[in-house]
Design a protein around this motif. Sequence first.
Motif, short mmCIF file in Angstrom:
data_model
loop_
_atom_site.label_atom_id
_atom_site.label_comp_id
_atom_site.label_asym_id
_atom_site.label_seq_id
_atom_site.Cartn_x
_atom_site.Cartn_y
_atom_site.Cartn_z
N VAL A 114 0.61 -1.58 -0.03
CA VAL A 114 0.20 0.06 -0.13
C VAL A 114 0.99 1.42 -0.01
CG1 VAL A 114 -1.67 1.10 0.92
CG2 VAL A 114 -2.20 -1.03 1.31
N ALA A 117 2.25 2.02 -3.22
CA ALA A 117 1.10 2.62 -4.28
C ALA A 117 1.73 3.50 -4.68
CB ALA A 117 0.00 1.87 -4.03
N PHE A 118 2.27 4.84 -3.14
CA PHE A 118 2.44 6.55 -3.37
C PHE A 118 3.83 6.68 -4.29
CE2 PHE A 118 -0.72 5.80 -0.15
CZ PHE A 118 -2.20 6.17 -0.12
N PRO A 119 3.50 7.05 -5.56
CA PRO A 119 4.84 7.37 -6.29
C PRO A 119 5.20 8.42 -5.55
CG PRO A 119 2.71 8.03 -7.04
CD PRO A 119 2.32 7.73 -6.46
N LEU A 122 4.67 11.62 -3.49
CA LEU A 122 3.06 12.17 -3.31
C LEU A 122 2.90 12.28 -1.08
CD1 LEU A 122 0.45 12.67 -4.23
CD2 LEU A 122 0.09 10.64 -4.95
N ALA A 126 1.09 14.97 0.98
CA ALA A 126 -0.54 14.84 1.57
C ALA A 126 -0.56 15.24 3.43
CB ALA A 126 -0.73 13.60 1.29
N ILE A 127 0.86 14.47 3.88
CA ILE A 127 0.76 13.63 5.45
C ILE A 127 1.31 15.52 5.57
CG2 ILE A 127 1.93 13.24 7.31
CD1 ILE A 127 2.70 10.83 5.50
N ALA A 129 1.06 18.03 4.49
CA ALA A 129 -0.02 19.37 4.32
C ALA A 129 -1.08 19.58 5.20
CB ALA A 129 -0.59 19.02 2.92
N LEU A 130 -1.10 18.25 5.69
CA LEU A 130 -2.89 18.43 6.19
C LEU A 130 -2.47 18.99 8.29
CD1 LEU A 130 -4.73 15.06 4.39
CD2 LEU A 130 -5.12 17.66 4.42
N LEU A 217 5.74 23.62 2.23
CA LEU A 217 5.23 22.96 2.91
C LEU A 217 5.97 22.01 3.78
CD1 LEU A 217 3.25 20.10 0.28
CD2 LEU A 217 2.60 22.33 1.49
N VAL B 21 -5.04 1.85 -0.53
CA VAL B 21 -4.70 3.46 -0.79
C VAL B 21 -6.16 4.28 0.02
CG1 VAL B 21 -4.81 4.87 -2.24
CG2 VAL B 21 -3.22 3.14 -2.75
N LEU B 24 -6.01 4.52 3.03
CA LEU B 24 -5.19 5.01 3.53
C LEU B 24 -5.72 6.80 3.16
CD1 LEU B 24 -3.12 5.33 5.29
CD2 LEU B 24 -1.39 4.93 3.74
N VAL B 25 -5.80 7.50 2.23
CA VAL B 25 -6.17 8.42 1.18
C VAL B 25 -7.68 8.90 2.57
CG1 VAL B 25 -7.17 9.51 0.01
CG2 VAL B 25 -5.46 8.01 -0.45
N LEU B 28 -6.35 9.56 6.04
CA LEU B 28 -5.16 10.20 6.22
C LEU B 28 -5.75 11.91 7.32
CD1 LEU B 28 -3.51 11.09 3.20
CD2 LEU B 28 -2.71 10.69 4.89
N LEU B 268 -3.49 19.56 -7.30
CA LEU B 268 -3.00 19.12 -5.33
C LEU B 268 -2.82 20.42 -4.49
CD1 LEU B 268 -2.88 16.82 -3.63
CD2 LEU B 268 -0.37 16.68 -4.46
N LEU B 269 -1.18 21.18 -5.42
CA LEU B 269 -1.11 22.22 -4.30
C LEU B 269 -2.33 23.41 -3.89
CD1 LEU B 269 2.54 22.45 -5.72
CD2 LEU B 269 1.63 21.83 -3.43
N ILE B 272 -4.57 22.06 -1.14
CA ILE B 272 -3.89 21.68 0.13
C ILE B 272 -4.09 23.55 0.45
CG2 ILE B 272 -2.13 21.99 1.06
CD1 ILE B 272 -0.94 19.45 -0.81
N TYR B 277 -10.36 19.60 1.29
CA TYR B 277 -9.81 17.89 1.41
C TYR B 277 -10.39 17.18 0.50
CZ TYR B 277 -8.77 19.71 5.90
OH TYR B 277 -8.01 20.82 6.96
N VAL B 280 -7.58 17.26 -2.18
CA VAL B 280 -6.25 16.49 -1.51
C VAL B 280 -6.73 15.28 -1.94
CG1 VAL B 280 -4.91 15.90 -0.39
CG2 VAL B 280 -5.99 18.24 -0.71
N VAL B 284 -4.80 12.45 -4.68
CA VAL B 284 -3.98 11.52 -4.24
C VAL B 284 -4.49 9.91 -4.73
CG1 VAL B 284 -3.02 10.35 -1.76
CG2 VAL B 284 -2.58 13.15 -1.55
N ILE B 287 -3.72 9.68 -8.41
CA ILE B 287 -2.15 9.75 -9.32
C ILE B 287 -1.76 7.39 -8.26
CG2 ILE B 287 0.36 10.26 -8.84
CD1 ILE B 287 -0.47 13.13 -7.94
N ALA B 288 -2.21 7.32 -6.82
CA ALA B 288 -1.78 6.22 -6.18
C ALA B 288 -2.50 5.35 -7.40
CB ALA B 288 -2.07 6.76 -5.23
N TYR B 291 -0.75 4.80 -10.91
CA TYR B 291 1.06 4.41 -10.29
C TYR B 291 0.65 2.60 -10.13
CZ TYR B 291 5.39 4.12 -8.34
OH TYR B 291 6.14 3.53 -7.95
#
Lengths: 274, 313
Positions: A114, A117-119, A122, A126-127, A129-130, A217, B21, B24-25, B28, B268-269, B272, B277, B280, B284, B287-288, B291
Motif C-alpha cells: 500500500v 503505491a504512492f509514487p 506524494l 499529503a501528510i 500538507a494536512l 510545505l 490506498v 489510507l487516503v 489521512l 493538489l497544491l 492544499i 480536502y 487533496v 492523491v 495519482i496512486a 500508479y
Amino acid sequence: MSSESHKLSPSAWIGIALMSTFLLLAIFGPWLAPYSVVHQDLDARFLGPSTAHWLGTDQHGIDTLSQVLHGTRIAAMLSASVVSICAVTGTLLGVVAGYYRGVVDEIVMRIVDVLLAFPGILLNIAIVALVATPGIGTMIIALCVNGWVRYARLARGQVLAMRELEYVSAARAIGARSSVVMFRHILPNMLSPIVVMMSLSFGGVIAVEASLSFLGLGPQLDYSWGSLLDQGTTFSLATPRLALIPGIAIMIVVLGSNLLGDGLRDYYDPKGRR
Amino acid sequence: MFDSSFILPRLGSSAIAVAGVSILVFLLLHLIPGDPIDQLAGGEATPEQREELEACMHLNEPLGTQFTIFLGTIADGSLGRQCPNPESKPTVMERIIDKLPYTIELAIGGMLVAVLFALPLGILAAVKRGTWVDAAAAIVSLSGLSMHTAFMGPLALVIFFDHLSWLPGPAEADAPFALVLPSIVIGTHLMAMLARMTRSSLVEVLDNDYIRTARAKGLGERVVLLKHALRNALLPVITVAGLQFGSLLGGAIITEKIFERPGLGTLLLEGISERNYPVVQGTVLIIAISYVIVNTLVDLSYGFVDPRIRTRA
C-alpha cells in the motif's frame, strides 16, 4: 584478485571525503559562520561575493555563507534521524516478517504494498500538507511513514534466503530461541546491504526535504537548504546565485551519498563490480 | 498464452493495494492532528457556521458512515465536492479530468527524454567500458542523479528562457515547444537511473558465453551487440522505465510548480492551500491508483515478453 577487488574505489573515497566534510560542517558550521543568520542588514541587500561576504548576501542582507553553514546542521540532523529511524524500523519488521512468514509476513508485506503505491513524494506531501503547523518533528514523521518500506523489503528478502542456510538450521536444531536466531545469527550477516541502502538514502532525505520546502510545505526553517532554494528561486532571474548556492550544496551531498553507497556496495560485493 | 496462475495473484495484490490506498487516503484526514473545521472555517466562524460545515463534510457522522460516504463518491465517480455549498461547485473528478491531459503529456515527455538519452549513453558506456567515454557517461548520469529538480528547473529557465530566449518560459503551457524544458527537467533523474542500469545490464550480458560464441563464429560486433546482447540487456531496463512512469506522475508536482503549468500537481497544491480536502484526497487517490494500474500492466507484460518470469511465478 581478492586483495585487489577488496579495496575501496577512488570514487568511494571521493564519497567519503564529501560526506565527512558535510558531517564536520554540520557539527562546526554554525560556529564557523561569520555572521548572524537572524540579523537583517537592509543596507547590505543582494551584495555579490566579496571578501566580507564570500557568497554574497540575500534579499534581507543576511550573509549567504552563514545561512548555508547553519542549514548544513539541519540537513544532517534531519537525514540522520530519518535514515536511522527508517533503517531500524524497516529492518526489524523485515526480519520478523521473513523469519516467521505466515500471517505476520502477509500483514507487513500488504502494508508495504500500500505504501509503495504512492509514487515518489506524494504521501509525504499529503501528510505534511494536512498538518496545520508542521515542525521538524512532523517532517521526520512524514518522511519515515514510507521510508522504512525499502529496508523491510530488503531485510525480508535477506532473511528468506538465509533462514534456509545450514548454520541457521543448526542454531535452531540446538534449541536457540527465535529471537537469538534472528538477531544474533541472521541479522549480523545481512547488515552490509542495509548499510549500503542507508548510505544511498542519506542524500535522498535531503532531496525530499528540499522538495517539500520548495513546494512551501515544510516547516518554516528559514535557513534549511530547501527553504534557501525556495527563496532563491523567487529571485532566480535577477540573482541566480541565491538559488545556485543551496542547489549546489544539495547536489554535493546527494552526490557524496551516491558515491559512498555505490562504493560500499562494490566493496561488500566485489563480484558485482565491473 | 493466458496463464491464470501468473495473472491472478498479481491482479489480486494490486486490488488489495488499491483498497489499502483508498483506506489510507480516507484516514489521512482523520489521523492527522488538528480539526479540519478549524482550518477551513477560520477562527471567526460562529458555532452555527461550524456546525453547518461539519454536517456538510459529514464529520458529525460515525467514522464507518463517513467511510461509506467516501466510497460512495468513488463509486459514483465524482470523488466529492468542496464544502460549503457543494452543489454550486464542480466535482473533484471534473477538476481532475480538466487537468489530467497536461500531466500525462508531461509524464510522456519526461519518459521520452529519459529513454532517448539513457539508452545511447548506457550502451556507449558499456561498449567502451573503462575508457574516457565510460567515465564521461558516469559523470553525466551521476550529475543527473544528484541534481535536484527544484534546482535544475529554475536553472534551465534562466539559461534557455531568460538568457537565450530559445524556449517558452513559465505559464505558457500551450505555447509551441512549451513541453521541451519541463520534459527535460522531469526526465533527467530517470534518464540517469536508466543509463546506469543499461550500462550494468549490458556489461553483464556481454560477459555471457553465448556472446563469446556469437563472436567466435565470426559475427560482426554490430550484429553481436544489436541482435544478441541488447535484446536481453534492455528487457530489465524497459521494465524499470515502465515501473517509473507512475513516479513521473508524482514528480510532476514540482515540475508543474516551477513552470507554472496546469496539471494534477498544481491541482493538489491548490487543494492544499485552499484546504479543499476532497480535492487533496481525490488527487492523491487518482495519482496512486494510476500508479498501481501502470505497474500492474508493466508487471504482466514483462511476464509475456520473458517466459522465464512466467514459469518462475
